[in-house]
Design an enzyme around this catalytic site. Structure first.
Site, PDB file in Angstrom:
ATOM      1  N   LYS A 102     -56.342  63.558 188.064  1.00 43.83           N
ATOM      2  CA  LYS A 102     -55.412  62.676 187.556  1.00 43.83           C
ATOM      3  C   LYS A 102     -54.550  63.810 186.808  1.00 43.83           C
ATOM      4  O   LYS A 102     -54.910  64.893 186.502  1.00 43.83           O
ATOM      5  CB  LYS A 102     -55.718  61.659 186.664  1.00 43.83           C
ATOM      6  CG  LYS A 102     -56.384  62.153 185.382  1.00 43.83           C
ATOM      7  CD  LYS A 102     -56.886  61.157 184.776  1.00 43.83           C
ATOM      8  CE  LYS A 102     -57.839  61.608 183.545  1.00 43.83           C
ATOM      9  NZ  LYS A 102     -58.983  60.463 182.913  1.00 43.83           N
ATOM     10  N   MET A 115     -39.342  78.076 169.095  1.00 48.31           N
ATOM     11  CA  MET A 115     -39.509  77.229 170.319  1.00 48.31           C
ATOM     12  C   MET A 115     -40.161  77.853 171.457  1.00 48.31           C
ATOM     13  O   MET A 115     -40.795  77.250 172.366  1.00 48.31           O
ATOM     14  CB  MET A 115     -38.176  76.755 170.361  1.00 48.31           C
ATOM     15  CG  MET A 115     -38.072  75.816 171.264  1.00 48.31           C
ATOM     16  SD  MET A 115     -36.589  74.703 171.461  1.00 48.31           S
ATOM     17  CE  MET A 115     -36.408  73.989 170.006  1.00 48.31           C
ATOM     18  N   TYR A 125     -39.520  82.194 160.797  1.00 42.23           N
ATOM     19  CA  TYR A 125     -39.127  81.004 160.017  1.00 42.23           C
ATOM     20  C   TYR A 125     -40.105  80.670 158.732  1.00 42.23           C
ATOM     21  O   TYR A 125     -41.292  80.860 158.822  1.00 42.23           O
ATOM     22  CB  TYR A 125     -39.037  79.610 160.780  1.00 42.23           C
ATOM     23  CG  TYR A 125     -38.113  79.583 161.986  1.00 42.23           C
ATOM     24  CD1 TYR A 125     -36.876  79.856 161.505  1.00 42.23           C
ATOM     25  CD2 TYR A 125     -38.411  79.471 163.235  1.00 42.23           C
ATOM     26  CE1 TYR A 125     -35.572  79.687 162.780  1.00 42.23           C
ATOM     27  CE2 TYR A 125     -37.681  79.378 164.091  1.00 42.23           C
ATOM     28  CZ  TYR A 125     -36.280  79.590 164.037  1.00 42.23           C
ATOM     29  OH  TYR A 125     -35.447  79.641 164.858  1.00 42.23           O
ATOM     30  N   ARG A 141     -60.654  49.318 176.962  1.00 41.38           N
ATOM     31  CA  ARG A 141     -59.133  49.815 177.454  1.00 41.38           C
ATOM     32  C   ARG A 141     -58.813  49.187 178.714  1.00 41.38           C
ATOM     33  O   ARG A 141     -57.843  48.062 178.326  1.00 41.38           O
ATOM     34  CB  ARG A 141     -59.339  51.335 177.809  1.00 41.38           C
ATOM     35  CG  ARG A 141     -57.744  51.923 178.060  1.00 41.38           C
ATOM     36  CD  ARG A 141     -57.933  53.553 178.349  1.00 41.38           C
ATOM     37  NE  ARG A 141     -58.808  54.064 179.321  1.00 41.38           N
ATOM     38  CZ  ARG A 141     -58.752  55.327 179.499  1.00 41.38           C
ATOM     39  NH1 ARG A 141     -58.368  56.206 178.753  1.00 41.38           N
ATOM     40  NH2 ARG A 141     -59.746  55.649 180.690  1.00 41.38           N
TER      41      ARG A 141
END
Ligand SMILES: *Cc1c(COP(=O)(O)O)cnc(C)c1O
Length: 372
Positions: free
Chosen positions: A34, A316, A268, A136
């Site tokens: 999956k 990023m 940063y 679930r």
């Protein structure tokens, strides 16, 4: 267009090694591929299953299942993430011979209703999902008699599998809970088999398979171990899978190598300041590529198999490493291993510890870059 500079390399030889190792446990396997095979690529994974003669595969959505069917996988495909059946997805599942789960009364009634409008589908194969303690999806034990009666009264409904999932199979301290789940499952199997003697049973993820909680006739559904990681890592059960080999490797190039002088800060928020002359390198991977911004002190990458620490804030699309102590001088363009590779490789387990998560999430996140 490629959004990401990092590269995902999949060691399919290691994938085969892990599957062979698990096959030695003597159970029928339904490997779980999956979520694009936990980020490794479900299509190629399904080819490997075929080559090893493994004729069960578990995928997530119906669409993922159709993907591997059209790619040529001929075994049984079970879709674990099934939506409430309607005419369209019943027809799709039926025509591609995919076994969806039905896990609720809504689903069962919807399937019966949809099938009444599809007279050409005389036998719709599906799996009954039973809730034995995960809370679930699935029917509870006390509902199964009624479920069986309902199914028996709808001739087009052909249950072929009873399936349930363990909540704590990877926690040896919770063995009692797991055992109770296995017993409830057995009782459920007895009820359904009374009506449908051909019904197969599937219980046991990787941890259930290797810790022998699953019974001999059960079809086991290993996931994590086939990708090379031990769900019992750090517990008393560690190592029961045998010598697994990691399958995913991730690399990214250095885009800049330069000195950072004593007293200078970096990235940063200036969380890192050089206490002596340093040589630093910026690697082209960041949180946009799934390389987590919140990473613990001690996080490393490797260059030519040698570890280099991550310093400063992850940005990023770039992350900085301290190259000062390397026995050689790298240059921009050189490859850095973020995960796996030669030498003192970083494992998904280590990255998971540094990121405060589990190896499952690490490989799913980084694996997405192969589709970017
Ligand atoms: C993901 C999943 C598995 C595989 O679990 P691992 O811990 O990766 O071995 C098995 N069964 C179901 C229902 C799952 O959702």
């Amino acid at each position: 267009m490629t959004a990401s500079s990092c590269r995902v390399h999949i060691r399919w030889d290691n994938f085969r090694h892990n599957l062979l190792l698990l096959q030695e446990k003597g159970k029928t396997l339904m490997p779980v591929i999956k979520a694009d095979a936990y980020g490794h690529g479900a299509l190629r994974a399904s080819e490997e299953l075929s080559a090893l003669g493994i004729d069960w595969a578990a995928i997530g959505t119906l669409e993922e299942g159709i993907g591997i069917r059209l790619h040529g996988y001929q075994g049984n495909i079970v879709s674990l993430l099934s939506r409430t059946p309607d005419g369209e997805n019943i027809r799709l599942a039926h025509s591609h011979n995919i076994i969806p789960l039905i896990h609720s009364w809504d689903g069962l009634r919807a399937a019966a209703e949809a099938l009444s409008a599809l007279p050409d589908i005389q036998s719709f194969r599906f799996a009954v999902k039973m809730d034995t303690g995960m809370r679930r999806l699935g029917f509870r034990l006390e509902e199964l008699e009624e479920v069986a009666t309902f199914i028996a009264s709808t001739p087009a409904l052909s249950p072929c599998l009873l399936l349930s999932h363990f909540a704590t199979a990877d926690m040896p301290d919770e063995e009692e809970y797991t055992q109770t789940q296995a017993e409830i499952f057995q009782q459920g199997a007895n009820i359904l088999r009374h009506h449908f003697p051909e019904l197969l049973c599937s219980l046991g993820n990787t941890a259930g398979l290797v810790s022998h909680t699953a019974r001999s006739g059960d079809i086991c559904r290993p996931g994590l171990a086939i990708y090379g990681y031990d769900p019992l890592f750090g517990t008393a059960g560690e190592g029961q899978c045998g010598p697994l080999l990691p399958v995913m490797e991730v690399t990214a190039p250095l885009v800049s190598v330069h000195p950072l002088h004593k007293g200078e800060s970096l990235s940063y928020a200036r969380t890192y300041t050089a206490e002596s002359e340093r040589l630093v390198g910026w690697v082209a991977i960041g949180y946009a590529d799934g390389y987590k911004r919140n990473t613990a002190a001690g996080t490393c990458m490797t260059i030519n198999g040698v570890r280099v620490p991550v310093i400063g804030r992850v940005t990023m699309q770039m992350t900085c490493v301290d190259l000062t102590d390397l026995p050689f001088t790298p240059k921009a363009g050189d490859m850095v291993h973020v995960l796996g590779g030669p030498g003192h490789a970083v494992s998904a387990q280590e990255l998971a510890d540094w990121w405060g998560t589990i190896p499952y999430e690490v490989i799913c996140l980084l694996g997405k870059n192969s589709r970017a």
